[in-house]
Write a protein that holds these residues in place. Structure first.
Motif, PDB file in Angstrom:
ATOM      1  N   ALA A  66       0.864  -1.145  -0.304  1.00  0.00           N
ATOM      2  CA  ALA A  66      -0.425  -0.099   0.121  1.00  0.00           C
ATOM      3  C   ALA A  66       1.077   1.577   0.025  1.00  0.00           C
ATOM      4  CB  ALA A  66      -1.024   0.017   1.391  1.00  0.00           C
ATOM      5  N   GLY A  67       0.610   2.369  -0.523  1.00  0.00           N
ATOM      6  CA  GLY A  67       0.910   3.719  -1.025  1.00  0.00           C
ATOM      7  C   GLY A  67       2.522   3.161  -1.783  1.00  0.00           C
ATOM      8  N   ALA A  68       2.846   2.558  -2.522  1.00  0.00           N
ATOM      9  CA  ALA A  68       4.143   1.960  -3.067  1.00  0.00           C
ATOM     10  C   ALA A  68       4.078   2.791  -4.978  1.00  0.00           C
ATOM     11  CB  ALA A  68       4.269   0.833  -3.041  1.00  0.00           C
ATOM     12  N   GLY A  69       4.873   3.154  -5.549  1.00  0.00           N
ATOM     13  CA  GLY A  69       4.372   3.905  -6.441  1.00  0.00           C
ATOM     14  C   GLY A  69       5.566   2.996  -7.421  1.00  0.00           C
ATOM     15  N   LEU A  70       5.803   1.970  -6.950  1.00  0.00           N
ATOM     16  CA  LEU A  70       6.897   1.008  -8.002  1.00  0.00           C
ATOM     17  C   LEU A  70       6.766  -0.252  -6.739  1.00  0.00           C
ATOM     18  CD1 LEU A  70       8.311  -0.043 -10.441  1.00  0.00           C
ATOM     19  CD2 LEU A  70      10.548   0.703  -8.988  1.00  0.00           C
ATOM     20  N   VAL A  71       6.751  -1.663  -8.271  1.00  0.00           N
ATOM     21  CA  VAL A  71       6.417  -2.398  -6.985  1.00  0.00           C
ATOM     22  C   VAL A  71       6.968  -3.702  -7.934  1.00  0.00           C
ATOM     23  CG1 VAL A  71       4.847  -4.401  -6.620  1.00  0.00           C
ATOM     24  CG2 VAL A  71       3.723  -2.556  -6.203  1.00  0.00           C
ATOM     25  N   LEU A  72       8.600  -4.042  -7.563  1.00  0.00           N
ATOM     26  CA  LEU A  72       8.958  -4.952  -8.269  1.00  0.00           C
ATOM     27  C   LEU A  72       8.159  -6.574  -7.866  1.00  0.00           C
ATOM     28  CD1 LEU A  72      12.366  -4.161  -7.741  1.00  0.00           C
ATOM     29  CD2 LEU A  72      11.552  -3.235  -8.520  1.00  0.00           C
ATOM     30  N   PHE A  73       7.187  -6.620  -8.931  1.00  0.00           N
ATOM     31  CA  PHE A  73       7.175  -8.246  -9.316  1.00  0.00           C
ATOM     32  C   PHE A  73       8.073  -9.637  -9.029  1.00  0.00           C
ATOM     33  CE2 PHE A  73       3.527 -11.124 -10.168  1.00  0.00           C
ATOM     34  CZ  PHE A  73       2.112 -11.106  -9.255  1.00  0.00           C
ATOM     35  N   CYS A  74       8.547 -10.237  -7.778  1.00  0.00           N
ATOM     36  CA  CYS A  74       9.217 -11.386  -8.034  1.00  0.00           C
ATOM     37  C   CYS A  74       9.142 -12.572  -7.751  1.00  0.00           C
ATOM     38  CB  CYS A  74      10.803 -10.808  -7.550  1.00  0.00           C
ATOM     39  SG  CYS A  74      11.341  -9.042  -8.122  1.00  0.00           S
ATOM     40  N   VAL A  75       8.048 -13.003  -7.990  1.00  0.00           N
ATOM     41  CA  VAL A  75       7.292 -14.307  -7.901  1.00  0.00           C
ATOM     42  C   VAL A  75       7.618 -15.367  -8.753  1.00  0.00           C
ATOM     43  CG1 VAL A  75       5.759 -13.619  -6.076  1.00  0.00           C
ATOM     44  CG2 VAL A  75       4.879 -13.896  -8.373  1.00  0.00           C
ATOM     45  N   ASP A  82      -1.692 -15.336  -8.692  1.00  0.00           N
ATOM     46  CA  ASP A  82      -2.398 -15.342  -6.985  1.00  0.00           C
ATOM     47  C   ASP A  82      -1.876 -14.467  -5.831  1.00  0.00           C
ATOM     48  OD1 ASP A  82      -3.871 -18.139  -7.068  1.00  0.00           O
ATOM     49  OD2 ASP A  82      -2.648 -18.742  -6.128  1.00  0.00           O
ATOM     50  N   ALA A  83      -0.761 -14.010  -6.527  1.00  0.00           N
ATOM     51  CA  ALA A  83       0.020 -13.198  -6.218  1.00  0.00           C
ATOM     52  C   ALA A  83      -0.624 -11.987  -6.819  1.00  0.00           C
ATOM     53  CB  ALA A  83       1.793 -12.923  -6.079  1.00  0.00           C
ATOM     54  N   GLY A  84      -0.263 -12.064  -8.020  1.00  0.00           N
ATOM     55  CA  GLY A  84      -1.411 -10.603  -8.425  1.00  0.00           C
ATOM     56  C   GLY A  84      -2.453 -10.361  -7.677  1.00  0.00           C
ATOM     57  N   ALA A  85      -3.149 -11.300  -7.168  1.00  0.00           N
ATOM     58  CA  ALA A  85      -4.330 -10.561  -7.366  1.00  0.00           C
ATOM     59  C   ALA A  85      -4.621 -10.216  -5.777  1.00  0.00           C
ATOM     60  CB  ALA A  85      -5.383 -12.352  -7.130  1.00  0.00           C
ATOM     61  N   GLN A  86      -3.614 -11.008  -4.927  1.00  0.00           N
ATOM     62  CA  GLN A  86      -3.186 -10.224  -3.237  1.00  0.00           C
ATOM     63  C   GLN A  86      -2.593  -8.711  -3.145  1.00  0.00           C
ATOM     64  OE1 GLN A  86      -0.462 -13.246  -2.144  1.00  0.00           O
ATOM     65  NE2 GLN A  86      -1.632 -15.009  -2.212  1.00  0.00           N
ATOM     66  N   ILE A  87      -2.114  -8.691  -3.859  1.00  0.00           N
ATOM     67  CA  ILE A  87      -1.846  -6.948  -4.625  1.00  0.00           C
ATOM     68  C   ILE A  87      -2.451  -6.190  -4.724  1.00  0.00           C
ATOM     69  CG2 ILE A  87       0.968  -7.667  -4.211  1.00  0.00           C
ATOM     70  CD1 ILE A  87       0.863  -7.063  -7.459  1.00  0.00           C
ATOM     71  N   ALA A  88      -3.777  -7.013  -5.129  1.00  0.00           N
ATOM     72  CA  ALA A  88      -4.869  -5.706  -6.079  1.00  0.00           C
ATOM     73  C   ALA A  88      -5.386  -5.346  -5.604  1.00  0.00           C
ATOM     74  CB  ALA A  88      -5.538  -6.954  -7.279  1.00  0.00           C
ATOM     75  N   PRO A  89      -5.964  -5.418  -4.650  1.00  0.00           N
ATOM     76  CA  PRO A  89      -6.929  -4.434  -3.546  1.00  0.00           C
ATOM     77  C   PRO A  89      -5.919  -3.638  -2.564  1.00  0.00           C
ATOM     78  CG  PRO A  89      -6.908  -6.379  -2.553  1.00  0.00           C
ATOM     79  CD  PRO A  89      -5.774  -6.432  -3.915  1.00  0.00           C
ATOM     80  N   HIS A  90      -4.544  -2.988  -2.963  1.00  0.00           N
ATOM     81  CA  HIS A  90      -4.009  -2.449  -2.085  1.00  0.00           C
ATOM     82  C   HIS A  90      -2.232  -1.462  -2.743  1.00  0.00           C
ATOM     83  CE1 HIS A  90      -4.696  -5.155   0.762  1.00  0.00           C
ATOM     84  NE2 HIS A  90      -4.134  -6.520   0.540  1.00  0.00           N
ATOM     85  N   LEU A  91      -2.685  -1.623  -3.882  1.00  0.00           N
ATOM     86  CA  LEU A  91      -2.093  -0.830  -5.301  1.00  0.00           C
ATOM     87  C   LEU A  91      -2.692   1.047  -5.727  1.00  0.00           C
ATOM     88  CD1 LEU A  91      -1.109  -3.250  -8.104  1.00  0.00           C
ATOM     89  CD2 LEU A  91       1.027  -2.115  -5.911  1.00  0.00           C
ATOM     90  N   PRO A  92      -1.672   1.992  -5.177  1.00  0.00           N
ATOM     91  CA  PRO A  92      -2.450   2.830  -6.323  1.00  0.00           C
ATOM     92  C   PRO A  92      -2.660   3.146  -7.125  1.00  0.00           C
ATOM     93  CG  PRO A  92      -0.323   2.867  -4.456  1.00  0.00           C
ATOM     94  CD  PRO A  92      -0.343   1.509  -5.047  1.00  0.00           C
ATOM     95  N   PRO A  93      -3.538   3.584  -7.774  1.00  0.00           N
ATOM     96  CA  PRO A  93      -3.645   3.789  -9.535  1.00  0.00           C
ATOM     97  C   PRO A  93      -2.485   4.102 -10.084  1.00  0.00           C
ATOM     98  CG  PRO A  93      -5.355   5.323  -7.740  1.00  0.00           C
ATOM     99  CD  PRO A  93      -4.245   4.334  -6.786  1.00  0.00           C
ATOM    100  N   ASP A  94      -1.681   4.949  -9.592  1.00  0.00           N
ATOM    101  CA  ASP A  94      -0.501   5.699 -10.656  1.00  0.00           C
ATOM    102  C   ASP A  94       0.378   4.795 -10.199  1.00  0.00           C
ATOM    103  OD1 ASP A  94      -0.021   6.462  -7.892  1.00  0.00           O
ATOM    104  OD2 ASP A  94       0.049   8.441  -8.827  1.00  0.00           O
TER     105      ASP A  94
END
Length: 302
Positions: A66-75, A82-94
């Motif tokens: 939550a609040g991250a402007g950049l996410v390194l997706f390394c799974v 599964d990991a994408g669905a887990q972070i989806a509700p918490h990502l800022p729109p931008d």
């Protein structure tokens, strides 16, 4: 910038550690043993030029992005959905999500789940987790990222953190180039339980690699993909620049974990069957790794 790392294994910890060292607010999301160690003493970042304990935030909860402007997706590729669905509700729109994964279809799969921009990245680094909260860098470290609205900004941010990065208009071709390297080395390193330098010294190994590469290139051509660069030279350079490195497939199998073989040689086999391109060398390597995984009790690859 706040930067989240979803999947704090060897790749995620290395790049996250470099960004934290450069002054960014980094939160690493990973396994409990690593998270506990990093909370207690920071991330031990051991590179070829320095060894340093880097203060980082760490969590087992995907909501920490939550609040991250950049996410390194390394799974692992098998965990993308599964990991994408887990972070989806918490990502800022931008937010921008940078996929630092093996395989060629993870960005497409992840973008189907997220409204945020998902940018492919090709990773050329040799790393390993040497213990809880301890990442060891064995060689290279450059990234190739796809074009995006903020691709240039991301590249500069990474470069300023000591991570060589370039933007490529042919991201899919670059991903295929990396896939081919993985197909050439990963299964053989896992089967033989040898690092790259020792592996290529054995009689017949280079010839097998040439067969694997030729099949991969034929499948890429059939799919209409232009693979950039001199692939044969790139294969040779892997052993020359990372002689002590074991493949990620070998590391997974040594730990009794599932590998990504279904998304490497297995992907080439499936795509070849779809296109009518024969892939016998890739099929043999994929099958043998699957048999070995079954023998050690690991879940099926991918």
């Amino acid at each position: 910038m706040k930067i989240g790392v979803m999947g704090a294994g060897a790749v995620g910890c290395y790049y996250g550690g470099m960004l934290a060292r450069a002054g960014h607010e980094v939160v690493l999301i990973g396994r409990p043993a690593h998270v506990d160690a990093m909370r207690h003493a920071g991330l031990l970042l051991e590179t070829q030029s320095f060894t340093e304990r880097v203060p980082v935030a760490a969590s087992v909860d995907p909501a920490a992005v939550a609040g991250a402007g950049l996410v390194l997706f390394c799974v692992k590729s098998a965990d993308t959905a599964d990991a994408g669905a887990q972070i989806a509700p918490h990502l800022p729109p931008d937010a921008v999500v940078l996929s630092l994964q093996n395989g060629v279809d993870n960005t497409e799969r992840l973008q189907a789940l997220l409204p945020q921009a998902v940018v492919p990245a090709v990773v050329y680094v040799a790393t390993e987790m040497a213990g809880p909260g301890h990442v060891k860098h064995n060689g290279r470290g450059e990234l190739v990222i796809g074009p995006a609205a903020r691709g240039g900004d991301i590249a500069r941010l990474l470069q300023d953190a000591g991570i060589p990065t370039r933007v490529s208009a042919n991201a899919i071709g670059e991903l295929w180039a990396k896939l081919i390297l993985n197909c050439a080395y990963n299964a053989l390193s896992a089967i033989a339980r040898l690092p790259y330098g020792e592996l290529v010294a054995y009689a017949g190994v280079k010839e097998v690699m040439r067969d694997v590469v030729a099949e991969c290139l034929a499948v890429a051509r059939g799919a209409g993909v232009s693979v950039p660069g001199d692939v044969d030279e790139a294969v040779r350079l892997i052993a020359a620049t990372m002689p002590a490195q074991f493949s990620s497939t070998a590391q997974d199998m040594a730990r009794g974990r599932r590998s990504e073989i279904d998304h490497l040689n297995g992907y080439v086999v499936r795509k070849g069957a779809e296109l009518g391109v024969a892939t016998p060398a890739n099929r043999v390597l994929h099958t043998i790794v699957g048999l070995l995984e079954a023998r050690i009790g690991a879940p099926p690859g991918g």
